[in-house]
Each structure stands twice: as structure tokens, then as C-alpha cells.
Design an enzyme around this catalytic site. Structure first.
Site, PDB file in Angstrom:
ATOM      1  N   ASP A 227       0.859  -1.180   0.000  1.00  0.00           N
ATOM      2  CA  ASP A 227       0.000   0.000   0.000  1.00  0.00           C
ATOM      3  C   ASP A 227       0.894   1.228   0.000  1.00  0.00           C
ATOM      4  O   ASP A 227       1.622   1.472   0.971  1.00  0.00           O
ATOM      5  CB  ASP A 227      -0.927   0.002   1.216  1.00  0.00           C
ATOM      6  N   GLU A 323      -1.544  -1.778  -6.237  1.00  0.00           N
ATOM      7  CA  GLU A 323      -2.782  -1.140  -6.668  1.00  0.00           C
ATOM      8  C   GLU A 323      -2.595  -0.452  -8.009  1.00  0.00           C
ATOM      9  O   GLU A 323      -1.498   0.007  -8.343  1.00  0.00           O
ATOM     10  CB  GLU A 323      -3.245  -0.114  -5.623  1.00  0.00           C
ATOM     11  N   ASP A 406      -3.443   2.217   6.792  1.00  0.00           N
ATOM     12  CA  ASP A 406      -2.525   1.683   5.791  1.00  0.00           C
ATOM     13  C   ASP A 406      -2.242   0.203   6.026  1.00  0.00           C
ATOM     14  O   ASP A 406      -2.121  -0.564   5.063  1.00  0.00           O
ATOM     15  CB  ASP A 406      -1.227   2.485   5.798  1.00  0.00           C
TER      16      ASP A 406
END
Length: 501
Positions: A227, A323, A406
């Protein structure tokens, strides 16, 4: 043109070395790069001239079969036409022999690729943003670069010099033993070379077909979810539950004070002015070079940190989940644009893409852009309706789990590797994840751009009116108010102004 494919067991890799050219060699490098730019501009003008000619002839009523023929933009056609024009064209006749033919071939190849991309984009055969018509490259903005595919291209045996066509032997700033050893052992073959001026230095990049054995990762059965963020550059959570945080170095923030002082020094000097033709003073050039060195150091530090991070991740885990971030949209946020650009989100994904595939043959999973990794509870899978950015702690309403925002997102990404459909390489797609409750339709993140408050004619983001059934949305277009008011209601405005008086 057939695309080059390396032989089995080999990959195409670039070896880049900084150069230390003397004054005459630097002048020759700039001449070759300028020749490439001139050839590119010639090709763009030569091809588009037929377009404008046909458009002018159409206005005269000339039939289609009698119009000027389209000029081709394939590389062989451009080379043939340029070789005929360079002897008579006054733009090249006096100096084209000073440079290698590879310099002009570089510009023509770039022009051919630009026209191909434009045609494919216009026909809907190219992904990404819409490509426009190729334009001329101005001298003050064009990047200095040139590519060599034929001639004498080698790394000298002393390990401190390289030889390029027409440029001769140039000393390198760093040893070239890493490439030289592979070439002498027969496990590498130089295909081409390119020179480029970047960050105040000249670089020579060799495209090499090199034998590379796949290196086994340290933990092949472990998946990691990454992340990315601003406060912490990366939060990595693996499938075993271990969470590691990589702090954001903030190289640009650390150098802002130094950049501020350097910029003030530049502003006090007599700089160039294109409107009046004023030339910069020597003191301005010296101060501007000092400011550029600060920028170059920040870029080098950022590149070094990202390479170390991605290399460590690719060498440890068997599956890496990242991502699909809309970095271009995130940069439109003026409050976070500077920190997002300094973090280099897009560069991290690019580095992981080729390092996981070429060096370790590990699996890189790209989560769907609309996958709610931050809003999903890593314990029970419930999804929150809203989670503003200022809320740094995730509190689940279903199982009452309290965890850092997170860390929760990284755990969800790590768990997503198991739910990824086999062979797609994209996680979070439809029918590939566990169906959980999504109140208020929380399967989409907040869009990057906000709609305009006032609708304008002919623009996106206008007010819409929803209709029932199968009827389409009707866009309500409101005309943009004129600075002088509604000109069609001029008598009414005069009467109303008279009543006010």
C-alpha cells in the site's frame, strides 16, 4: 518491421554509463542530437505538407481521384525521401556530412513512430490517452538524444572507455567492467547504443542481449501486499501477517530550503528574455547551474531509493500485489501533488513490473482500481460506506476491529492474491472476490475530478436529470452567462434599469 525477440534464456537489458567527454566530443554529441531533431522536423513537415495540400485542393472542388497523393510515413519511405532531399535542401546541404547517418535515422524513426501512434489512436487501436498530430520539436525544449544501431559500438578493453560511430572513443565516468566481463565471456551481445543528455550529464546506454538465469526468491510461497502512501512510502503486509513500513525519505522536502535560496539567487541575476532578445549574463548561468544541481541530486536520490526498495521486494516474495493507482488524477489535488510526485508511485509499479518478470519470474498482481482496499475490514470483510483521508485509523462497525488504515489496506491486498483469477494477473475483478456487504454502493472510490458547480454549454460535468425506465439521461445545458448580460433581452434590461432609477 519485425520486432526483435531474444533467444531462449536471454533477455534484453540496458547498461547505462555516465560519460566524461572533452570539449570537442561534447560539441560532436550536441551536433548529432541536433541532427536527429532536424531530421524529425523535416519528416513531420514533409508528411503533413501533403495533408494541407489536399485540404486546399478540396476547397477548389477538385475531385478525390485528382488530389495530391498521401505521402507515406514508413521508415524506409522517409529514409529514401530524406536521402534525396539532403543534397539540395539548404537546411542540410552544408553540414549533413559532419554527423553519422544514424543521427538522421534516429529522427526519422521517431517521426515514423509518432505518425503510427497518431493513426492507431485515431482509429481506436491504441490504448491510453488520445494522441495528436506530431508537432515540430523546438530547439530550446527538445531532449538531446541520439541512437546508434550500426557501426563500431563497443566497450573498450580497459574498462573506462566506450567507442561510438563518428564520435570515437569517449571516457566513462565509471568503470564498465560489469558489461565488459559479460561480453568477453560470451554471455552478452551489444545490439545498439544511445546517448542522452540528462540531469546535467551525458549518458551512454547500451542495449544488450544478455543471458540471465532466473534467481529463486527467498520466500516463494509468501504473497505481499504493498500500500503506497505519502506519510509512509510503502506499507508491506505479507500472507503470514507480518507488516513492515518503509518511511518516506522526502528528498524534495529536505532540499526545499536549499532550492529556495538558489532560486532567489537566480532571480537577482539578469536572465534571458525571449521577447526582447536579451541574453543571460554569466552570473545568471552560473546561479542557474547551481540550482539545477540541487534538482538533479534530488532526482538521483529518489531514483536510488526506489530501485533499492523494488529490488528488495522482487527478490524476497513469490507474489507481489500492488494497486492500479490513478496517479495523473491524484496529481490534480493541489494539496498533495508535491508529495505524491516526490514519492514516485508510478515509477514503483514500473520497476516492479520488469524486475518481477525478468529477474525472478514471480507473479505481479495488479488490484482493480476500484477495489476498496482501505474501506474493507481485513478481519471480517465488511466494507465501510465512507472513509475520509484524514481518518488514519480503521474501525470496523461489524467486528469492532481497530487497526491502522494503511496496515488494513496492505493486509487486504495480500489476501487478494489468493482470490485472483488464475492467468488474469488482475485481482479484484468481477466474480473473483468474496461477496461482502457494501452499504451505499461503496464499490467505487471517490472520483478524481469534481464536477463543475455551474454547468457550461458543450462541456462535461453539466447538470443531469434522471429519468425512470429505460430512458437515457438528458443533459441540461445552461448557457454561459455573458459579461454584458443577455443580449437578447436588451429592451427588458433597459426597462428594469429605468425602474431602479
Amino acid at each position: 518491421m519485425k520486432k526483435f525477440r531474444p533467444q531462449p534464456g536471454y533477455v534484453v537489458q540496458a547498461f547505462r554509463f555516465a560519460l566524461d567527454p572533452n570539449a570537442s566530443q561534447e560539441a560532436a554529441l550536441r551536433s548529432h542530437c541536433g541532427a536527429a531533431r532536424a531530421a524529425y522536423n523535416w519528416a513531420v513537415g514533409w508528411v503533413t505538407a501533403s495533408w494541407w495540400q489536399r485540404r486546399a485542393e478540396e476547397t477548389y472542388g477538385i475531385p478525390e481521384e485528382s488530389l495530391t497523393e498521401w505521402r507515406p510515413w514508413s521508415l524506409p519511405s522517409l529514409r529514401k525521401a530524406f536521402n534525396e532531399a539532403k543534397h539540395t535542401d539548404p537546411r542540410f546541404a552544408g553540414w549533413w556530412e559532419r554527423n553519422s547517418k544514424e543521427a538522421y535515422s534516429t529522427g526519422l524513426a521517431n517521426a515514423s513512430s509518432a505518425f503510427d501512434n497518431y493513426a492507431k489512436s485515431k482509429n481506436g487501436k491504441r490504448k491510453g490517452a488520445r494522441m495528436g498530430v506530431p508537432r515540430f520539436k523546438p530547439k530550446r525544449k527538445a531532449r538531446l538524444a541520439c541512437r546508434f544501431t550500426t557501426g563500431t559500438i563497443r566497450v573498450d578493453a580497459d574498462g573506462r572507455h566506450v567507442t561510438l560511430p563518428r564520435l570515437g572513443t569517449i571516457r566513462t565516468h565509471e568503470p564498465t567492467v560489469k558489461l565488459l566481463g559479460r561480453v568477453q565471456a560470451g554471455t552478452a551481445r551489444i545490439l545498439s547504443a544511445a546517448v542522452r543528455h540528462e540531469r546535467g550529464r551525458w549518458f551512454a546506454s547500451f542495449q544488450v542481449e544478455v543471458k540471465r538465469d532466473i534467481v529463486r526468491v527467498a520466500r516463494p510461497d509468501v504473497a505481499v501486499g504493498i500500500d503506497l502512501g505519502v506519510k509512509a512510502l510503502a506499507v508491506m503486509a505479507d500472507s503470514t501477517g507480518e507488516i513492515r513500513t518503509v518511511a518516506n525519505p522526502g528528498h524534495y522536502d529536505a532540499a526545499r530550503a536549499q532550492l529556495r535560496r538558489a532560486s532567489r539567487t537566480v532571480s537577482r541575476r539578469q536572465g534571458p528574455d525571449r521577447r526582447t532578445g536579451q541574453k543571460p549574463s554569466r552570473r545568471w548561468e552560473k546561479a542557474n547551474a547551481a540550482r539545477n544541481r540541487v534538482h538533479h541530486r534530488v532526482a538521483n536520490l529518489r531514483e536510488d531509493a526506489l530501485h533499492k526498495l523494488t529490488t528488495a521486494v522482487a527478490a524476497e516474495y513469490g507474489t507481489v500485489v500492488v494497486e492500479d493507482l490513478n496517479v495523473a488524477g491524484m496529481l490534480r489535488n493541489r494539496r498533495l501533488a508535491r508529495r505524491i510526485a516526490d514519492a514516485g508511485f508510478g515509477e514503483i509499479r514500473r520497476l516492479l513490473t520488469y524486475k518481477t518478470g525478468q529477474r525472478h519470474a514471480t507473479r505481479l498482481v495488479v488490484a482493480n482500481r476500484w477495489y476498496p482496499s482501505s474501506k474493507t475490514c481485513s478481519g471480517c470483510g465488511a466494507v465501510k460506506a465512507k472513509l475520509p483521508l484524514h481518518m488514519r485509523t480503521f474501525e470496523c462497525d461489524a467486528c469492532h476491529l481497530v487497526i491502522d488504515r494503511d496496515d488494513n489496506a496492505a493486509l487486504n491486498l495480500a489476501a487478494l492474491a489468493a482470490a485472483c483469477a488464475t492467468g488474469t494477473g488482475v485481482a479484484g475483478d468481477q466474480d473473483t472476490t468474496v461477496v461482502v456487504s457494501k452499504p451505499r454502493g461503496a464499490d467505487r472510490k471517490t472520483r478524481a475530478t469534481r464536477p463543475r458547480r455551474k454547468a457550461e454549454a458543450g462541456r462535461a460535468g453539466g447538470a443531469t436529470r434522471r429519468t425512470s425506465g429505460r430512458q437515457k439521461r438528458e443533459t441540461v445545458l445552461k448557457p454561459k452567462p455573458s459579461r454584458f448580460g443577455d443580449e437578447t433581452d436588451l429592451p427588458g434590461r433597459i426597462a428594469r434599469n429605468a425602474e431602479r432609477c
